[in-house]
Design a protein around this motif. Structure first.
Motif, PDB file in Angstrom:
ATOM      1  N   LEU A  12       1.016  -1.101  -0.022  1.00 38.14           N
ATOM      2  CA  LEU A  12      -0.111  -0.081  -0.060  1.00 38.14           C
ATOM      3  C   LEU A  12       0.834   1.257   0.013  1.00 38.14           C
ATOM      4  CD1 LEU A  12      -2.537  -1.008   2.947  1.00 38.14           C
ATOM      5  CD2 LEU A  12      -2.845  -0.997   0.268  1.00 38.14           C
ATOM      6  N   ASP A  13       0.555   2.465  -0.710  1.00 38.43           N
ATOM      7  CA  ASP A  13       1.128   3.442  -0.476  1.00 38.43           C
ATOM      8  C   ASP A  13       1.043   4.234   0.620  1.00 38.43           C
ATOM      9  OD1 ASP A  13      -1.152   5.340  -0.668  1.00 38.43           O
ATOM     10  OD2 ASP A  13      -1.128   5.248  -2.989  1.00 38.43           O
ATOM     11  N   ASP A  14       1.783   5.131   1.146  1.00 36.21           N
ATOM     12  CA  ASP A  14       1.735   5.881   2.566  1.00 36.21           C
ATOM     13  C   ASP A  14       0.342   6.512   2.636  1.00 36.21           C
ATOM     14  OD1 ASP A  14       4.298   5.188   2.560  1.00 36.21           O
ATOM     15  OD2 ASP A  14       4.967   7.257   2.166  1.00 36.21           O
ATOM     16  N   SER A  15      -0.457   7.096   1.731  1.00 36.81           N
ATOM     17  CA  SER A  15      -1.622   7.715   1.901  1.00 36.81           C
ATOM     18  C   SER A  15      -2.699   6.803   2.512  1.00 36.81           C
ATOM     19  CB  SER A  15      -2.040   8.397   0.819  1.00 36.81           C
ATOM     20  OG  SER A  15      -2.393   7.724  -0.304  1.00 36.81           O
ATOM     21  N   VAL A  16      -2.743   5.553   1.577  1.00 33.98           N
ATOM     22  CA  VAL A  16      -3.440   4.532   1.997  1.00 33.98           C
ATOM     23  C   VAL A  16      -3.292   4.040   3.672  1.00 33.98           C
ATOM     24  CG1 VAL A  16      -4.568   2.154   1.579  1.00 33.98           C
ATOM     25  CG2 VAL A  16      -4.076   3.831  -0.294  1.00 33.98           C
ATOM     26  N   LEU A  17      -2.087   3.759   3.894  1.00 38.98           N
ATOM     27  CA  LEU A  17      -1.686   3.198   5.272  1.00 38.98           C
ATOM     28  C   LEU A  17      -2.169   4.340   6.260  1.00 38.98           C
ATOM     29  CD1 LEU A  17       1.772   2.184   5.018  1.00 38.98           C
ATOM     30  CD2 LEU A  17      -0.089   0.576   5.809  1.00 38.98           C
ATOM     31  N   ILE A  18      -1.944   5.526   5.885  1.00 44.30           N
ATOM     32  CA  ILE A  18      -2.522   6.656   7.152  1.00 44.30           C
ATOM     33  C   ILE A  18      -3.853   6.712   7.339  1.00 44.30           C
ATOM     34  CG2 ILE A  18      -2.459   9.059   7.556  1.00 44.30           C
ATOM     35  CD1 ILE A  18       0.471   9.222   6.110  1.00 44.30           C
TER      36      ILE A  18
END
Length: 199
Positions: A12-18
């Protein structure tokens, strides 16, 4: 099941993780695993290794608490994290100033032999005290920008996001920094080998 979740979080990219961490706070740990080493190295270069652990911990604590305000249009959280790191480092600025002053007082030692050492390295070592003095004369904003581009290897656009300024401001500040650095180093341009960053 836990391993499946870990493999999924790595893709997952960072924005999805956040975003995911808003409902599952433990998933924020994947963001820490992904970027903590890089933030640590940057903090260590700015303040020394003795403070880098504390700074890294503070950066991710601030990021965790502020995660609901993250602009998820940015898939890469590095500029955001570097922006937080810049603010945390500002709180430790006295230590950074002392370290820069100590570097400026160190006289460059001539290496014993030139066997495998390059002339570039020797020149850089000789310039270190002058460069440290020049860094010490920069404003906090100028120093932050220079080190985000030079040490964190951020693009102009990422540096603009990290500092919350327009990219045009980044470009003009860096131009002024080049002029100051050249003047401080007796005409030597420490950025001469750099390619301008576009995009």
């Amino acid at each position: 099941m836990r391993e499946d979740r870990q493999v999924l979080s790595e893709t997952l990219d960072d924005s999805v993780l956040i975003g995911q961490s808003l409902d599952e706070p433990e998933s924020f740990a994947a963001l820490f695993d992904r970027h903590a080493d890089e933030i640590f190295r940057y903090a260590a270069r700015r303040l020394g290794p003795e403070l880098a652990d504390d700074v890294t911990g503070e950066v991710f604590l601030v990021a965790f608490r502020a995660r609901s305000r993250y602009d998820r249009a940015w898939p890469d959280a590095r500029p955001w994290l570097y922006g937080i790191a810049t603010k945390v480092i500002a709180q430790h600025r006295r230590a950074e100033r002392r370290r820069t002053q100590a570097m400026a007082k160190v006289s460059p030692e001539r290496p014993g032999g030139f066997d495998d050492r390059s002339a570039d390295r020797v020149t850089a070592e000789q310039l270190q005290p002058r460069l440290a003095k020049a860094l010490g004369r920069l404003s906090a904003a100028e120093r932050d920008l220079l080190l985000l581009v030079a040490w964190a290897d951020l693009t102009y656009e990422d540096a603009a996001v990290a500092l919350g300024v327009p990219v045009g401001t980044v470009r003009s500040r860096l131009h002024r920094l080049r002029v100051k650095a050249r003047r401080a180093l007796g005409g030597i341009d420490p950025f001469a080998a750099e390619e301008p960053q576009h995009g």
